[in-house]
Motif scaffolding. Structure first.
Motif: not given
Ligand SMILES: [Mg+2]
Ligand SMILES: Nc1ncnc2c1ncn2[C@@H]1O[C@H](COP(=O)(O)OP(=O)(O)OP(=O)(O)O)[C@@H](O)[C@H]1O
Ligand SMILES: Nc1ncnc2c1ncn2[C@@H]1O[C@H](COP(=O)(O)OP(=O)(O)OP(=O)(O)O)[C@@H](O)[C@H]1O
Ligand SMILES: [Mg+2]
Lengths: 255, 282, 353, 303, 506
Positions: B51, B182-183
């Protein structure tokens, strides 16, 4: 003799008009030493089933038997000690201001057991943590280490049953492997019976003998491990779950 | 696709540091990579700096973080030298970001339509009416059935899958050329995940844009991305074609693969990753 | 593959209305019990206070016969529960009895003193909120910089300064030394009695009557005490807004907004502010209630004939009817304000609709 | 040598690999201390509060006059070399009274905390944890006290209990506990269904154990912070009561009563109100800064 | 600045209790009533012991000293326009007695009761009122009483209209006026403001001030600043430092009006230690008369150690006591308490009473007596004899030693159940020496003024010698600050300050 027998379990929240039937009619039996899985999508009632079994929820109907003993809504300490729960989130399941030692001592105090230090050290060893971790606070441990502590806390009362609510879904794969191995070892060594909730079919297939597929408060199918591995499942929903855990299937390619 | 090899983003020797009580923590250390019009996955365990990398590219790192790099270039823009105002013009229009959980990443007291329209109004200086039309079209594009109604819903009134599709429409409405996700699907159920990913996949293919896909799900990255970057302790340990992931050479990548329980190759015991200090230094 | 589009449709309009009605009914019951509890406690405490209401009326030197006579006249010879029951009965008929001190019906006293306090507290709240909230937000946005430090110290000083001291200093400097503000009270003697309006709030009455000279005078009089009180309220409001804003700025949606390309200003004033307006409303309501009963000292310093003074002097002279009436009024107001902010809450926050 | 020693100590304290419980505790305190130093305003607040404690302890050494000795011939003298902060209407030395008054102020602060924290917590946490009708009843009572005009409540109760600083403190406590109970309830609600509480329940822990072993340590910081922030109004209320003859009784020096009774001399003997007024201001400012700082430091949500 | 034709007075009105002359009992309200109403007799501020004609043009006293005949002035009308007649006088005086509220002592103490008043007070025609006393009293006592605010003459016709449930107009009178005085009530907002307008048809003279405005300003500093800024003409409740500052500021004069009451210290005689005469005397040496006189009490009182108020017959300025800790210690040792003792001491936390109390506390401590000073309202306990040491002040309204002496020096029955709680001597449980009590009674009945003066002088000495349980230290004075351009505002010792004599000059 079955370890856990559940028949016609129904659980609802909130009384009156807002009453919500979350678990509708669920029956199953688990043999000693068996691991029984529960899968289904978020909100279908998996945790609720576990909650009723563990004695956390009171508003259930039907019958629950544990170790041959019928369970009523109010439980004795012995009955409570017989099954312990491990939660999904290792960050939320340990008291942030208690040291590991204190967390582990607490159940012993509640049940008035002796030889406390020895037991704490032994259980830490069982879950593969050094004894010096007793002085640490949860924030000083990694997620996997915390989950080990949570398992240690569940084990320290020598329960017969562990209720595992997605014990690895908050963990990295590498850590997940350690915990899954640990659970397997413990099951062998302590002759434990597990009920394992997960949304990952691979994890279920790795650990469980049988799995119940749950959708909207009911079991749509109970499959054995072999059936899962061979893909011989009856219900379409089970198949979707199996596909999902293999990764992404490009739709463009399919079209 | 000829321009697949024409990088839109190129990062050279980027490091990110956080000052803490017990000295500075280097979250990302000397990483270099390029992204073209392709789907690049970043995987790695929690805390490996995925991240932080994604945010550093958008210059959205926390105020106390220190980012240094030899070069950070996005198309013709030098991200290192760009002013905050330059960055504002880039964010959302040329680089977008999709976050993990729509429950938290949408403003709970604004209607979802308003939040999507805000992006176009901001970047394209068009009127409300027009923005609304664009939004409705975009919602339709992400397979939302009744866009008129959904436009006026609040985030808590939509499901997780729908929320993530709304997030996608918000970030793609201004046609950026790079998306950092991000995910994006970790909070979703497997059944919904498939659908959301296919929408994202379609949009990217259609508009021919680059994607950085951050995830810790090896199976997913393998099946979804073109290339994979594997991070460990703030470093890139290996970069390879997604289809070749199973033939990775780095012991860390191998360890991750072995640790995974699998339906197709059931094992009795899982391999446990044995970390080596040298991985974090190389 | 079909994806179920689940959206919160919520209950239909009819059931919603019914639920709202039910809500109102329960809150009404809650209010009644709260008020009753308030009265019981006030009554009990009032009985415990050593001040003797009879002596307050007849004076120290009266003889025993007079004492006995007045004691009976005031109904004090009856058991306490009888007195309380009588009082409740009267209140049920909207009769709050007579004040021993002012000799007026309590209701008419309150109708006179309350608007004075209301005027002061309202202005102070407006001042406090319009300064405090922006200040708090700015210091949240600039957390840790000197702007933040200065803003916090300025705010906290307002919270830590003894009000009577500040009040007297203000009078000394701005009235006695520079003659910039009028001395005390609500109006100059010249303007006394020019407006006798329906609301007893001189500002409103003067406006209604079109007496702009009186209005200006009243505004000048209220300025200093309102500013001082407003400063105290500002301290509370700015601190709370700061922490609310900090909380919001940590939220994930702020990152989303930044990723969209929004600037700091838009994020703070458009996105985050909307999320805290419910909380802001609540604390403004709280501050307002606090000011309503916290004006005692400032009213004394500025000779402001309001509820604070009325209540304290009633308490000191064991004037039970006046005390009960005032406490009841303040209780009702604070419950009403909280209820109102609750309702607005429902209106402003989509999640509670 | 010394720096070396300090470095070692620092390393020992900052190290998270504890070998004993004591080290764990010291570590926690040390980290708190480091964060406090890093926050200039909070640290300033801490210094003033520490100074208050030091002054209270050392009062007999610091004072240069007898704080209760009257000398009417010396009444209302302005500050001078002999009387640093002047004299009051009885010719008593204001500086010495100020120094001794620190004790009273501290006493009030501590007493209020000691009374309010347990009561507020017990009521709020019980209501929050048990829920149901217990919650309804307890919160109704709290509401009643909350909708009371607070100064009036304090006045009435201290009048009813009779004069004296302890009674004044009790009366003040009555006005301070309801918000604390509210806070404790809100906090308890957020922790009530936390996994670690559920885990304890499933192991058979009773209500008392859960409240006092699990919930207390979590609510304590915010309650302490709130009390710290309240301290200035506690001191000021005590002052107001003192002026009305209900708080500290003469000749005991108490800042609030000093400031309040000097009020009638404010125009001519400015030092009489200003000196204790500034002391109150400084201390409550310090308490506020410290409280704010502690909140920033101790509350993980504010990280 | 204030308007030229209006008088603005700053007051602390918080203890005002309605405006019914037969009910109120308080200085500020008395001053207002004094100007809204008139009485049969007037006592000039500058010669307070000399009864002058008021509504009564003239009067005669029967030779047996029991029948008083008053000739009522004709042509006087009330603010309502109703003419004032003897019937109004009769009705008003009877009302005072019949209501039996606090100020009714003014007549009741001479033997009038609600049973006998109808036969004892009568209007024989429209201009004549006859008043009989049950016993023979010194006639001045009766005249003084008829000059008190409580014997104001009310508009009986108007009140008959306003009567509710036989309350004789009580409810109406609380906030309205029914008088014939030089000013009529225009607006009264409790704890805020009172406006009185000049009464055009006032018989004696036309008041120069068209309007009088009383403003409630509770803070001394507030009053002072407004006075200095010229926004009020008179400030009535200033603290001693503010008075000193105003005086030195030169914009206003300080008017000290002596009152007929004392600051006293009461030692409960039911307490074994305090009942010891030596202990009582020791307390006299613990009061810092001179120190207080120059500081705290500078404007509030005049040092007076004897019991007859200065300015009245029999008064003496003897001052045998002064602060002397050693002497006090010696007396305590003689009494058998060389190491002192400790007692609870009640005092009201108001200026200057609390300062006086704190000074005593400090001095007592030096002599070994530990006084636990408790502020708060303890009058109820004092009245019920439930105290150890108590201090306060009284305010008698008769310009005659009898008023003070009756309360301080008579206690006909010292039993608890006698409940003579109107007398502070009884409250103190002090069995006043018989000779003193007899002399006080005799003096009240004595019609020969010289003999009377003599008796009071003797009482004064005897009281001092008796080592009384009621120790007097200062005679009360009421200080007001009056701006220099105000003429004719003269403080009245029996609370009857007039506004109609006020004028503003340059
Ligand atoms: Mg992360
Ligand atoms: N205490 C509660 N009160 C009301 N509703 C509840 C409560 N707990 C759970 N529910 C509801 O019951 C349903 C089932 O919840 P449950 O936690 O059992 O789901 P789950 O299958 O465990 O989901 P997940 O995979 O997200 O953990 C959900 O719709 C949830 O909203
Ligand atoms: N604001 C911060 N202050 C200090 N350290 C930070 C901060 N943010 C991140 N870090 C550290 O930087 C490292 C990388 O964090 P990052 O969030 O990038 O990891 P990640 O790979 O995204 O992990 P996850 O899979 O858990 O999201 C971590 O060790 C983290 O502790
Ligand atoms: Mg669950």
């Amino acid at each position: 003799m079955t370890m856990i027998s559940v028949s016609n379990l129904a659980v609802s929240f909130d009384s009156g008009d807002a009453r919500k039937h979350v678990v509708k009619d669920v029956s199953f039996a688990v043999e000693p030493g068996e691991t029984f899985g529960l899968v289904g999508e978020s909100g279908c009632g998996k945790s609720t089933v576990l909650g009723a079994l563990a004695g956390r929820l009171k508003n259930w109907s039907g019958t629950i038997g544990v170790d041959g003993e019928a369970i009523s809504r109010k439980r004795s300490p012995q009955q409570l000690a017989k099954q312990q729960m491990v939660f999904q989130d290792p960050f939320g399941s340990l008291h942030p201001r208690h040291t590991i030692g204190r967390t582990l001592l607490e159940p012993l105090e509640i049940h008035g057991l002796g030889q406390r230090q020895e037991r704490v050290e032994a259980v830490l060893r069982d879950v593969g943590l050094p004894a010096s971790f007793r002085h640490r606070f949860p924030h000083q441990l990694s997620g996997g280490q915390r989950q080990r502590v949570a398992i240690a806390r569940a084990l320290i009362l020598r329960p017969r049953i562990l209720l595992l609510d997605e014990p690895t879904s908050a963990l990295d794969v590498s850590i997940q492997a350690e915990i899954l191995n640990l659970l397997k070892d413990l099951r062998e060594r302590e002759k434990l019976t597990y009920i394992l909730v997960s949304h990952d079919m691979a994890v279920i297939a790795h650990l469980c003998n049988r799995v119940a597929v749950m959708q909207d408060g009911v079991f749509v199918e109970i499959a054995t491990r072999e059936q899962l591995l061979k893909g011989q499942v009856a219900h379409a929903y089970t198949r979707t779950l199996l596909d999902g855990s293999r990764g992404y299937v490009p739709t463009r390619a399919r079209n | 696709m000829p321009d697949l090899f024409q990088p839109i983003l190129s990062v050279k020797n980027m490091s990110v540091q956080f000052p803490t009580l017990s000295g500075a923590v280097t979250a990302v250390k000397d990483i270099s990579f390029d992204v073209g019009r392709e789907k690049v996955g970043i995987i790695g365990e929690s805390g490996s700096g995925k991240s932080t990398t994604g945010r550093a590219i958008m210059r959205l790192q926390p105020a106390n973080a220190r980012v240094v790099a030899e070069e950070m270039r996005f198309e013709e823009v030098d991200l290192l030298g760009a002013s905050e105002a330059d960055m504002r013009a880039i964010r959302g229009r040329r680089i977008s970001m999709i976050l993990q959980d729509p429950k938290y990443s949408l403003n709970p007291v604004m209607t979802v339509g308003e939040q999507i329209a805000e992006t176009v109004i901001l970047h394209e200086r068009i009127g409300r009416r027009q923005a609304r039309q664009r939004t409705l079209a975009m919602l339709e594009r992400v397979h939302i059935r009744d866009p008129e109604r959904v436009f006026n819903l609040y985030p808590h009134e939509v499901s997780g899958g729908m929320g993530q599709r709304i997030m996608i429409s918000m970030m793609l409405i201004s046609s950026p050329s790079l998306i950092i996700a991000d995910e994006p699907t970790s909070a979703l159920d497997v059944t919904v995940r498939q659908h959301v990913l296919s929408i994202l996949d379609d949009l990217i293919a259609e508009r021919d844009i680059g994607l950085i896909f951050i995830s810790h799900d090896l199976n997913l990255v393998k099946s979804f991305c073109d290339r994979v970057i594997i991070m460990y302790a703030g470093r890139i340990v290996e970069t390879l074609e997604a289809c070749r992931l199973n033939h990775a050479t780095h012991p860390y990548t191998r360890g991750l693969l072995e640790a995974l329980p699998s339906l197709d190759h059931p094992k009795d015991r899982l391999q446990v990753l044995r970390r080596e200090a040298s991985w974090a230094e190389a | 593959m079909t994806i179920v589009q689940t959206t919160g449709t919520g209950p239909s309009r009819g059931t919603a209305a019914l639920a709202a009605l039910q809500k109102v009914a329960t809150s009404f019951g809650v209010i009644l019990t709260t008020l009753l509890g308030l009265l019981v406690i006030t009554f009990v405490v009032g009985r415990m206070v050593p001040a003797d209401p009879v002596i307050a009326v007849i004076g120290d030197q009266a003889d025993h016969e007079t004492y006995e006579r007045v004691y009976k006249q005031m109904g004090l010879d009856q058991p306490v529960y009888v007195q309380f029951a009588t009082y409740l009965g009267n209140v049920a008929h909207l009769d709050f009895g007579q004040s021993h001190v002012t000799k007026n019906p309590v209701a008419s006293d309150l109708a006179r003193v309350f608007p004075a306090t209301l005027e002061l507290a309202t202005l102070a709240t407006i001042i406090g909120a319009s300064l405090g909230i922006p200040l708090g937000i700015i210091s949240a946005v600039r957390k840790g910089t000197w702007v933040d430090h200065v803003a916090r110290i300025v705010g906290l000083l307002g919270h830590s300064t003894p009000i009577f001291w500040l009040g007297t200093i203000v009078i000394l400097v701005f009235y006695a030394k520079f003659g910039l503000i009028p001395g005390s009270g609500r109006l100059d003697v010249y303007n006394e009695g020019l407006v006798e309006g329906p609301t007893n709030s001189i500002l409103v009455d003067a406006m209604l009557a079109g007496e702009w000279e009186v209005f200006r005078d009243a505004l000048l009089h209220v300025a200093a005490p309102a500013l001082i009180l407003g400063y105290a309220a500002m301290a509370y409001l700015s601190r709370m807004s700061r922490s609310f804003m900090l909380e919001q700025l940590r939220q994930e949606y702020v990152l989303t907004a930044k990723a969209k390309g929004l600037g700091q200003r838009a994020i703070v004033w458009r996105h985050a502010l909307r999320n805290i307006r419910v909380q802001l409303l609540t604390i403004v309501a709280l501050a307002y209630c606090g000011l309503l009963d916290g004006t005692v000292l400032i009213e004394t310093v500025f000779a402001w004939p309001g509820l604070g003074q009325y209540l304290t002097s009633a308490l000191f002279f064991a004037d039970m009817n006046a005390v009960l009436g005032s406490v009841l009024l303040i209780g009702i107001i604070s419950i009403a304000i909280n209820l109102l902010s609750d309702l607005t809450y429902r209106f402003l926050d989509p999640r509670t609709r | 040598m010394a720096t070396r020693y300090f470095n070692d100590l620092h390393n020992w304290l900052i190290n998270e690999d504890f070998s004993s419980m004591r080290q764990a505790r010291l570590h926690k305190a040390y980290v708190l201390w480091l964060s406090l130093i890093a926050n200039p305003l909070a640290f300033a607040g801490f210094v003033v509060v520490a100074a208050l404690i030091a002054i209270a302890v050392l009062a007999p050494l610091l004072a240069n006059h007898d704080p209760i000795l009257q000398d009417l011939t010396m009444a209302l003298r302005p500050p001078s070399a002999l009387h640093w902060f002047g004299t009051d209407e009885f010719g008593r030395d204001v500086y010495s009274r100020l120094v001794y008054g620190a004790r009273t102020t501290l006493y009030i602060s501590i007493l209020v905390t000691v009374i309010v924290a347990p009561i507020g917590f017990a009521i709020g946490a019980t209501a929050g944890y048990l829920g149901g009708w217990v919650d309804v009843v307890l919160m109704r009572i709290t509401d009643i006290f909350l909708s009371f005009p607070s100064l009036v409540l304090a006045l009435a109760f201290s009048a009813a209990l009779g004069p004296g600083i302890e009674n004044a403190v009790i009366a003040i406590a009555l006005t301070v506990w309801p918000p604390i109970a509210r806070l404790a309830r809100a906090e308890t609600l957020t922790f009530r269904s936390a996994d670690f509480v559920v885990a304890a329940e499933l192991q058979g822990a009773g209500v008392g154990r859960i409240l006092f072993r699990h919930i207390v340590p979590l609510c304590a910081p915010s309650i302490i912070i709130r009390l710290t922030l309240n301290m200035s109004s506690v001191i000021l209320t005590a002052a107001g009561l003192g002026f009305l003859g209900l708080g500290a009784q003469p000749p005991m020096p108490e800042w609030g009563a000093m400031a309040a009774s000097g009020r009638q001399y404010l125009l001519d003997a400015w030092w009489l109100t200003t000196v204790p007024g500034v002391a109150i201001l400084l201390v409550s400012l310090a308490f506020n800064l410290l409280g704010d700082g502690l909140r920033d430091i101790m509350d993980p949500r504010n990280a | 600045a204030t308007p030229k034709d209006q008088l603005v007075v700053a007051m602390n009105m918080s203890s005002m209790r309605g405006l019914d002359p037969n009910e109120l009992n308080q200085l500020e309200a008395a001053e207002i009533v004094a100007n809204l109403y008139e009485r049969l007799i007037a006592l000039p501020a500058d010669d307070i012991t000399k009864p002058m004609p008021g509504l009564a043009e003239s009067w005669t006293v029967s030779p047996d000293g029991k029948t008083f005949t008053f000739k009522i002035r004709s042509g006087v009308s009330f603010h309502s326009g109703n003419p004032l007649t003897a019937k109004d006088v009769e009705w008003s005086l009877r009302r005072l007695v019949k209501l039996g509220l606090a100020p009714s002592v003014d007549l009741r103490q001479w033997g009038f009761t609600d049973k006998n008043v109808d036969s004892l007070i009568k209007a024989s025609d429209d201009t004549t009122v006859v008043l009989e006393t049950p016993e023979v009293w010194n006639p001045n006592l009766i005249f003084y009483s008829l000059a008190s605010f409580s014997t104001s003459i009310l508009d009986s016709k108007l009140l008959a209209e306003k009567e509710k449930n036989g309350d004789m107009g009580r409810e109406f009178l609380q906030t309205a006026d029914a008088g014939s005085g030089p000013y009529s009530l225009r607006t009264w907002r409790v704890n805020d403001l009172l406006i009185a307008d000049a009464f055009k048809d006032y018989w004696a003279r036309t008041p120069k001030m068209r309007r009088v405005i009383l403003r409630h300003i509770p803070e001394s500093s507030g009053q002072r600043l407004q006075l200095e800024a010229g926004d009020v003409d008179i400030a009535t409740r200033l603290s001693s430092t503010d008075l000193a500052a105003v005086q030195s500021g030169g914009k206003a004069d300080i008017q000290k009006t002596p009152g007929f009451g004392f600051y006293y210290l009461a030692l409960n005689q039911k307490d074994e230690i305090l009942a010891n005469p030596k202990v009582r005397e020791a307390f006299r040496y613990l009061i810092d008369y001179d120190g207080l006189a120059n500081t705290v009490m500078k404007y509030y009182g005049i040092k007076q150690e004897t019991i007859v108020p200065a300015g009245l017959p029999g008064a003496s300025d003897a001052a045998p006591y002064k602060l002397d800790i050693d002497k006090a210690k010696q007396l305590l040792a003689e009494a058998g308490y060389p190491d002192g003792f400790s007692k609870v001491y009640y005092a009201t936390p108001v200026t200057p009473e609390y300062e006086v109390a704190q000074s005593l506390q400090a001095n007592a401590a030096k002599a070994g007596i530990k006084l636990d000073l408790q502020g708060g309202d303890h009058i109820g306990k004092f009245r019920n004899r439930e105290f150890e040491i108590f201090s306060a002040r009284t305010g008698e309204r008769l310009p005659d030693p009898h008023a003070v002496l009756a309360s301080y020096a008579t206690n006909p029955n010292n039993a608890d159940d006698a409940k003579l709680s109107g007398l502070i001597a009884w409250r103190t449980a002090w069995d006043v020496p018989k000779d003193i009590q007899d002399m006080v009674t005799a003096a009240a009945h004595e019609t020969d003024q010289e003999k009377r003066d003599d008796l009071y002088a003797k009482v004064n000495q005897a009281y001092l010698k008796a080592s009384p349980a009621l120790i007097t230290s200062f005679q009360r004075t009421d200080a007001k600050a009056v701006r220099k351009d105000i003429k004719g505002y003269v403080g009245h010792s029996t609370w009857l300050t007039r506004w109609d004599t006020v004028s503003k000059g340059q």
